[in-house]
Structure formats: C-alpha cells, structure tokens
Design an enzyme around this catalytic site. Structure first.
Site, short mmCIF file in Angstrom:
data_model
loop_
_atom_site.label_atom_id
_atom_site.label_comp_id
_atom_site.label_asym_id
_atom_site.label_seq_id
_atom_site.Cartn_x
_atom_site.Cartn_y
_atom_site.Cartn_z
N HIS A 1 0.81 -1.22 0.00
CA HIS A 1 0.00 0.00 0.00
C HIS A 1 0.84 1.27 0.00
O HIS A 1 0.36 2.32 -0.45
CB HIS A 1 -0.95 0.01 1.20
CG HIS A 1 -2.22 -0.73 0.94
ND1 HIS A 1 -2.34 -2.09 1.16
CD2 HIS A 1 -3.42 -0.33 0.48
CE1 HIS A 1 -3.58 -2.47 0.84
NE2 HIS A 1 -4.25 -1.43 0.42
N GLY A 2 2.04 1.21 0.50
CA GLY A 2 2.85 2.42 0.49
C GLY A 2 4.13 2.27 1.28
O GLY A 2 4.29 1.34 2.06
#
Length: 479
Positions: A312-313
């Site tokens: 996701h990041g």
C-alpha cells in the site's frame, strides 16, 4: 484524474466504435491498440520499464514450461525477483534512503499502475508454475492482458484465467452488457464526485491542519475518511468494470459492502477482494495457511498483512496499519468464545438484529481507527490523532456553525449527507441479494433513460465540479 477525464472517454469511444466495426476474431487487436494509445496519451515516461517487465515475465513462463524440477523452480524465483525488484526500488527505496539512511531521495520514473500490474504478473507466473494455466505463446495477446487499460491503474487485479478468452476471443454486441456498463459508469461518477471528493474537503481540512482540530472534529473527519476511501476506491473499480462492460468484458467485483462486515475477517472478504484473494492464494496459503497449527497460522497472518501494508505504500504507518489488521484477526479468534458468552449473558440472541448491529458497529470502529493511521501524515501523528479523539470532549462543535468552517457550506453538507444515505440504502438493497442495476434495466425504455439522464444532471449539479472544486486524484492511484 484519468478515469474521469474527457480525454479518457474520447479514447474509450473511439476504441468502442472500432471494436464493434472490426470482425470478431480481430477485436482483441483494437483492445491492444487501446492499451498503447492509453499509455501514449496519459503517461509518456516510464513505459519502457513496463514493456520490459511484460517481455521478461512472458519469456520466463515460456522457459518454465520447458523445465522441470529444481530448474523450473529457479526460473520461477528469477521471474518473481525480476518483476518485484523494480517495484520495490521505485516505490520503497526512497523511504529507506531518506528515513533510515538519511540520504537524498532518488527521482525514479514511475510506470503507470506499477503496484497493480506487478501483482498481476506475479500471479500469472505463479499460476503457470503451479500448472493452473498454460503460458500464453502469443506475446501480443499477453501484452493485452498485462496492460488492459480500463483496469491498469487501480484494479481490480485480474487472473489470466478470468480474462484470457474475454480479451482475445472477441465479444459480440450485447445491448444489456453495454447498458449495464453505462450504468456502472454513472454510478462510479456519483461515488467519486458527489461523495468521495466532497468528503475529502472536510477530511483534508482536519487531517492536514492537525493539531488545530481535535476531539469531535477528528471523529467526524475519520468517519468521513472511511466513507471517502470506500467511495473513491469503489468508484475507480466501478468505472473500470463499466468501461469493460461496454466491450462485453466482465471484471470481477472488488467490493461487497465492507462496512456491513461482522468481523475483521469478514471485512477482508468484502474489501478490495482482488487484493485479498491474491494475498490469500499467493502468500498466505503457500506459507502454510492454517494447516500447521495456530501459532504458525498467526505468524502467516502477520506476514501476509505486513506484505499488504508494504504494497500500500512506503512508510512505517502502512506497515503498522497492515499489522494492526493481522492483530485484529488474531485477537478476534482468541476472544471469540468469550465474546459469544458475553452475548449470551446479556440475553442477546445469536441471530438477532441487535447482535448484528453490535458486530457491525464494532468492526467499523476498529477499521476506522486503523484508517486514521493509514491517512495520517506519519505514524506518530496517527497515534496522536487517535489519542486526541478519546481524550478531548467537545461534541458541541458538531452542533454550531463551527462545522461550516471545514470547507463545506450547509447546502453542500446536506448533499453529502443525502448522498451517503443513498449509498447506504443501495448497499442494504444489495445486501438482501438484489441488484439496483437489474431493477432499472427491467423498466420501460423511457423510464430507464429518464433515470440515467436525471442521474447525470444530478452529478453535474451536486458533484464537486458543480461547486467549483477540482476532482481529486483517486486515492489508490498513489499505491
């Protein structure tokens, strides 16, 4: 944003006209040309990284098909590394360089949709390795699958077996599929412009100006962020499904009303389904799943959700967010019998509506707390926001004019509230096994198109464009 731009729908219209003009057996070539045109129109840099990844994964699967035993496994591992390393470098290296090593960030070229197509290609290679599918021999047809433009940027993440024949065999003109695709496009615009982008104004005001806001402000902004994120991501996958439907191609639904979930485990059955099933099939189950005892099962859950956070990041907040969801599930399983006993002591019937509401509310609150960390600028600020929520008591700010200092006037607040309520009613209708789209489609022609035109006019009038705001980028476009 690309998926709600006029330029994108001009490309879709041209591709659609050519698709149904060409003979059925050659229609896949139009889609492939659409892929190329999409990249040329919207992202002129970094394309060579994407092309190199396609050629590499295509070649590896052909090599794997000729090998057996350890050599086949070595080729598979090389394939995974060859696809994963560029993604890790581009998406995560600057976090390591800046936060851990204290260096200057590298200005990487970022191919469009790299986080999504990386998982797509890993899944393809894994399916070939496990002999679930045969490798595609035609590199042009493989490139069509790898870069299918309606879902390239933000999913859903498809499996080759799901799309192969839909993409390459050609689809005949089907009025129902086209109309239902059009319905999904309208619904996607409503979710994006009337709910997500409008909620984003309050969310950004509070989260981006912390600690000027505390207590009830954070509660409100966090609830709206949960709704914003859901509406935003549902919008982008709905638009992808709608555009695909125009070509007669069915993409899998990526959401099943996740905020009606009764547990965190149930939430992940409903939220970002293509990612959840990918993590289950290619990470959790290969690690052993729940087949090697409870301790190993919990370790596998932690690893799986750690990888989810990493995907996701870049940053500690995403890793912690992923691990929180793993811990939620572990604690939920360990305390299941105790919680059921408490329900029994309180006289709450097993299948009662009251019990369902309690479970839904509890699950939503847990998910909401985790979303605060996900949205916060840093992990530290995320925990500070949560602390301020529960230590600052100021509910009166929700009942006076202070609420209208957050970026929306009272009319816009009414529109947002009505839109969220409408989303809830549609969700409840779907939860009962019904389809709003099917119901509208079965109506007389004039009534049906009256509904569509009214929806379009409503979006134009009450969406963020109608109030003079620019549409925000899709949230998941950053992952």
């Amino acid at each position: 944003m690309i998926y709600i731009s006029l330029k994108y729908y001009q490309l879709v219209l041209i591709a659609l006209l050519l698709y149904y003009i060409f003979p059925v057996k050659f229609r896949w070539i139009v889609l492939l040309a659409g892929n190329v045109a999409f990249y040329a129109a919207f992202y002129k840099t970094g394309w060579w990284i994407f092309l190199g990844t396609i050629i590499f994964s295509y070649s590896i699967t052909l090599i794997m098909d000729k090998l057996r035993g350890g050599a086949r496994k070595a080729a598979f591992i090389a394939g995974i590394l060859g696809v994963t390393v560029p993604w890790l470098l581009i998406k995560n290296s600057n976090f390591v360089i800046e936060e851990i090593l204290g260096g200057k960030p590298v200005d990487w070229l970022v191919p469009l949709g790299i986080s999504f197509y990386t998982l797509q290609l890993i899944g393809y290679m894994a399916d070939v390795f496990m002999e679930r599918i045969m490798p595609e021999k035609n590199i042009a047809k493989f490139a069509l699958f790898a870069g299918y433009f309606p879902q390239l940027i933000q999913g859903p993440i498809p499996r080759y077996g799901q799309l192969q024949h839909q993409l390459t065999d050609g689809n005949r003109f089907d009025e129902e599929k086209i109309v239902k695709g059009f319905q999904l496009i309208i619904w996607g615009f409503f979710l994006k412009l009337v709910i997500a982008d409008k909620a984003a104004i309050i969310v950004n005001t509070v989260f981006d100006n912390y600690p000027a806001y505390s207590g009830a402000y954070i509660w409100l902004a966090s609830f709206l962020y949960s709704i914003q994120l859901y509406a935003d991501f549902l919008a982008c996958t709905t638009l992808a499904r709608g555009v695909s439907g125009l070509f007669g191609i069915e993409l899998a639904s990526n959401f099943e009303r996740p905020y009606y979930a009764l547990s965190i485990k149930d939430f992940w059955r409903r939220w970002h389904i293509s990612l959840s099933t990918w993590l289950r099939d290619y990470i959790y189950i290969p690690l052993g799943g729940n087949r090697k005892g409870k301790l190993r099962k919990y370790i596998n859950l932690l690893i799986t959700f750690f990888i989810s956070g990493l995907w996701h990041g870049a940053g500690f907040k995403f890793l912690v967010w992923g691990l929180i969801h793993a811990v939620y599930q572990i604690i939920g399983e360990l305390t299941f019998n105790l919680r059921e006993k408490i329900y029994d002591i309180c006289g709450i019937e097993p299948d009662s509506r009251k019990k369902r509401w309690i479970k839904q509310a509890g699950t939503f609150l847990l998910v909401n707390f985790a979303w605060i960390i996900f949205r916060a600028e840093t992990l530290r600020k995320g925990f500070m926001l949560i602390t301020d929520m529960v230590t600052e008591f100021n509910p009166w700010v929700l009942m006076n004019n202070r609420l209208f200092t957050l970026g929306l006037e009272w009319k816009e607040m009414v529109v947002l509230g009505a839109a969220i309520y409408f989303l809830h009613k549609v969700g409840k209708y779907q939860e009962e096994g019904n389809s709003a789209g099917d119901r509208v489609f079965k109506q007389p022609l004039l009534f049906r198109w009256g509904v569509y035109l009214a929806a379009i006019v409503g979006i134009i009038l009450f969406g963020t464009y109608g109030f003079g705001f620019d549409a925000q980028d899709f949230i998941y476009g950053g992952f």
